[in-house]
Structure formats: structure tokens, C-alpha cells
Design a protein around this motif. Structure first.
Motif, PDB file in Angstrom:
ATOM      1  N   ILE A  72       0.842  -1.207   0.000  1.00  0.00           N
ATOM      2  CA  ILE A  72       0.000   0.000   0.000  1.00  0.00           C
ATOM      3  C   ILE A  72       0.873   1.251   0.000  1.00  0.00           C
ATOM      4  O   ILE A  72       0.653   2.187  -0.767  1.00  0.00           O
ATOM      5  N   LEU A  73       1.874   1.282   0.873  1.00  0.00           N
ATOM      6  CA  LEU A  73       2.746   2.460   0.959  1.00  0.00           C
ATOM      7  C   LEU A  73       3.545   2.662  -0.324  1.00  0.00           C
ATOM      8  O   LEU A  73       3.784   3.793  -0.743  1.00  0.00           O
ATOM      9  N   THR A  74       3.930   1.561  -0.956  1.00  0.00           N
ATOM     10  CA  THR A  74       4.644   1.663  -2.233  1.00  0.00           C
ATOM     11  C   THR A  74       3.740   2.282  -3.296  1.00  0.00           C
ATOM     12  O   THR A  74       4.160   3.171  -4.047  1.00  0.00           O
ATOM     13  N   LYS A  75       2.479   1.838  -3.338  1.00  0.00           N
ATOM     14  CA  LYS A  75       1.521   2.406  -4.309  1.00  0.00           C
ATOM     15  C   LYS A  75       1.324   3.903  -4.066  1.00  0.00           C
ATOM     16  O   LYS A  75       1.275   4.696  -5.014  1.00  0.00           O
ATOM     17  N   ILE A  76       1.198   4.278  -2.809  1.00  0.00           N
ATOM     18  CA  ILE A  76       1.009   5.700  -2.478  1.00  0.00           C
ATOM     19  C   ILE A  76       2.235   6.505  -2.897  1.00  0.00           C
ATOM     20  O   ILE A  76       2.126   7.575  -3.501  1.00  0.00           O
ATOM     21  N   ALA A  77       3.435   5.982  -2.581  1.00  0.00           N
ATOM     22  CA  ALA A  77       4.665   6.704  -2.928  1.00  0.00           C
ATOM     23  C   ALA A  77       4.815   6.839  -4.445  1.00  0.00           C
ATOM     24  O   ALA A  77       5.215   7.896  -4.955  1.00  0.00           O
ATOM     25  N   GLU A  78       4.480   5.768  -5.183  1.00  0.00           N
ATOM     26  CA  GLU A  78       4.575   5.828  -6.647  1.00  0.00           C
ATOM     27  C   GLU A  78       3.581   6.849  -7.214  1.00  0.00           C
ATOM     28  O   GLU A  78       3.919   7.627  -8.112  1.00  0.00           O
ATOM     29  N   ALA A  79       2.366   6.835  -6.685  1.00  0.00           N
ATOM     30  CA  ALA A  79       1.360   7.793  -7.156  1.00  0.00           C
ATOM     31  C   ALA A  79       1.779   9.217  -6.820  1.00  0.00           C
ATOM     32  O   ALA A  79       1.616  10.139  -7.637  1.00  0.00           O
ATOM     33  N   ALA A  81       4.787  10.349  -6.544  1.00  0.00           N
ATOM     34  CA  ALA A  81       5.876  10.741  -7.444  1.00  0.00           C
ATOM     35  C   ALA A  81       5.325  11.220  -8.786  1.00  0.00           C
ATOM     36  O   ALA A  81       5.810  12.214  -9.351  1.00  0.00           O
ATOM     37  N   VAL A  82       4.289  10.515  -9.281  1.00  0.00           N
ATOM     38  CA  VAL A  82       3.679  10.936 -10.554  1.00  0.00           C
ATOM     39  C   VAL A  82       2.985  12.285 -10.385  1.00  0.00           C
ATOM     40  O   VAL A  82       3.091  13.171 -11.241  1.00  0.00           O
ATOM     41  N   ALA A  88       4.416  14.640 -16.153  1.00  0.00           N
ATOM     42  CA  ALA A  88       3.267  13.734 -16.269  1.00  0.00           C
ATOM     43  C   ALA A  88       2.119  14.434 -16.985  1.00  0.00           C
ATOM     44  O   ALA A  88       1.889  15.630 -16.802  1.00  0.00           O
ATOM     45  N   THR A  89       1.427  13.682 -17.798  1.00  0.00           N
ATOM     46  CA  THR A  89       0.261  14.207 -18.516  1.00  0.00           C
ATOM     47  C   THR A  89      -0.922  14.301 -17.554  1.00  0.00           C
ATOM     48  O   THR A  89      -0.913  13.660 -16.494  1.00  0.00           O
ATOM     49  N   PRO A  90      -1.937  15.065 -17.908  1.00  0.00           N
ATOM     50  CA  PRO A  90      -3.130  15.126 -17.053  1.00  0.00           C
ATOM     51  C   PRO A  90      -3.747  13.739 -16.819  1.00  0.00           C
ATOM     52  O   PRO A  90      -4.198  13.439 -15.716  1.00  0.00           O
ATOM     53  N   GLU A  91      -3.764  12.897 -17.863  1.00  0.00           N
ATOM     54  CA  GLU A  91      -4.327  11.551 -17.710  1.00  0.00           C
ATOM     55  C   GLU A  91      -3.516  10.729 -16.715  1.00  0.00           C
ATOM     56  O   GLU A  91      -4.064   9.985 -15.893  1.00  0.00           O
ATOM     57  N   ASN A  98      -6.222   8.513  -8.693  1.00  0.00           N
ATOM     58  CA  ASN A  98      -7.156   7.414  -8.423  1.00  0.00           C
ATOM     59  C   ASN A  98      -6.454   6.252  -7.713  1.00  0.00           C
ATOM     60  O   ASN A  98      -7.007   5.648  -6.798  1.00  0.00           O
ATOM     61  N   LYS A  99      -5.232   5.939  -8.139  1.00  0.00           N
ATOM     62  CA  LYS A  99      -4.474   4.862  -7.510  1.00  0.00           C
ATOM     63  C   LYS A  99      -4.147   5.209  -6.057  1.00  0.00           C
ATOM     64  O   LYS A  99      -4.217   4.371  -5.162  1.00  0.00           O
ATOM     65  N   MET A 100      -3.778   6.463  -5.821  1.00  0.00           N
ATOM     66  CA  MET A 100      -3.460   6.883  -4.463  1.00  0.00           C
ATOM     67  C   MET A 100      -4.704   6.801  -3.579  1.00  0.00           C
ATOM     68  O   MET A 100      -4.641   6.295  -2.456  1.00  0.00           O
ATOM     69  N   THR A 101      -5.839   7.268  -4.087  1.00  0.00           N
ATOM     70  CA  THR A 101      -7.081   7.211  -3.320  1.00  0.00           C
ATOM     71  C   THR A 101      -7.439   5.764  -2.991  1.00  0.00           C
ATOM     72  O   THR A 101      -7.797   5.440  -1.858  1.00  0.00           O
TER      73      THR A 101
END
Length: 198
Positions: A72-79, A81-82, A88-91, A98-101
Motif C-alpha cells: 500500500i505504501l509503495t503504491k502511495i509513494a509511486e502515485a 511521485a507521478v 506527467a500528462t493530465p491523464e 485514483n491509484k493513491m485514493t
């Protein structure tokens, strides 16, 4: 047989009865003490079994929570960073948001009443933290129980040995085959603290 002979015979019979009574009492006392030692040893083994069953299961549970939360923390950190990226594009930023949420909901972060970035950066207490604390408490409690049962076992061995070695019980013990009981002694490696591996 004369009067003196009857008195002597009566004295011999009385002495034999007293000696037999003492021997019987000593024997029964030894049986009671030996059974107390065996009963206390069963309690030591009970705590050994409890520890052998409980600790690996707790460690595996905590490991499982830690792996989930690390993900979970890895997903949050990756999101994050983006989202902070200038390229990063708007998309990509919408997808990262959405991934962070989703990760924050999965980890139980949302609903804590903290601002979004504070939650991400502070990483509120996780389930595995509670698991680690519970594991620590269980380890301490288990070792305290083991220590208590070993102490009680050694006390019962001491009482048995003292009774067995006193006169006239020592005679009864040697004639009836009451063996010594071992004290619980720490092994050579007991001075080194055990490690719990994650």
C-alpha cells in the motif's frame, strides 16, 4: 515363655509397627512429592507447546500485515511521485490520483480527518504496527509464563529431593527405587537473546 519374654516380644512388635508406620508414611510422602514434580513438569511442557504453537503463527500474521502495508505504501509513494512530476500528462496524474485514493482506502488512511498530503507524508499508524506491538506483548507474556512454570518446577524438584534425602526417608527411597529428578537448567545458548526474523 516368661513374663520378660512377652515384654521383649511386645516391644519388638511395637518397634516393628512404629518402623513400618514411619516407612509407610515416608513412602507415601515420596509418592506425593514425585507426583507434584511430574505434574509441574507437565505444566512446563504445556507452556512449551503453547509457545511453539503461538509464536510462529503470530510472526506469520504480522509478516502478512507488513507485506500488505508495504505494498500500500509503495503504491502511495509511486502515485505521489507521478503527481509531483512536472512531466506527467493530465491523464497520468488522474490515474495516479485514483491509484493513491484506492491505496489510501485500502490502508485505512481516508477518514482519519487529516489533510490529504499530511496523511500521505506522515503515514498514520498501520495495522502491522499494532500487530508488532501485540507480538511483542505475547512474546513477553509467553516468556514470563515459561519462567514462572520453570521456577515452580524447580521448587517442586527441590522439595522432592529434600524429602528424599532426609533420614529415615532416604532408606525408604533407596529400598523402593525413587530416583532423583533433574532441575531445569538453561542451556549454554540461553544467555544469548533469541531473534525473531521478519
Amino acid at each position: 515363655m516368661g513374663k520378660v519374654g512377652l515384654i521383649v516380644l511386645g516391644a519388638v512388635i511395637l518397634f516393628a509397627l512404629i518402623l513400618g508406620g514411619c516407612g509407610l508414611s515416608s513412602y507415601n510422602g515420596l509418592v506425593t512429592k514425585r507426583n507434584a514434580v511430574d505434574s509441574q513438569w507437565a505444566q512446563v511442557e504445556n507452556q512449551m507447546q503453547r509457545r511453539a504453537d503461538l509464536i510462529p503463527n503470530l510472526v506469520n500474521t504480522v509478516k502478512g500485515y507488513a507485506k500488505i502495508e508495504e505494498s500500500i505504501l509503495t503504491k502511495i509513494a509511486e502515485a505521489q511521485a507521478v503527481l509531483k512530476s512536472g512531466t506527467a500528462t493530465p491523464e497520468q496524474k488522474m490515474d495516479a490520483d485514483n491509484k493513491m485514493t484506492g491505496a489510501m482506502r485500502q490502508g485505512g488512511f481516508l477518514g482519519a480527518g487529516l489533510p490529504f498530503m499530511t496523511m500521505v507524508q506522515a503515514y498514520p499508524q498501520l495495522q502491522s504496527n499494532t500487530g508488532f506491538l501485540k507480538l511483542q506483548d505475547e512474546l513477553a507474556g509467553t516468556e514470563n509464563r515459561m519462567s514462572q512454570e520453570r521456577r515452580l518446577y524447580n521448587k517442586s524438584v527441590e522439595e522432592y529431593q529434600n524429602t528424599k534425602q532426609r533420614f529415615p526417608t532416604v532408606v525408604v527411597a533407596s529400598l523402593t527405587g525413587f530416583a532423583d529428578k533433574p532441575f531445569f537448567k538453561a542451556d549454554e545458548g540461553a544467555k544469548v537473546a533469541p531473534k525473531v526474523e521478519f
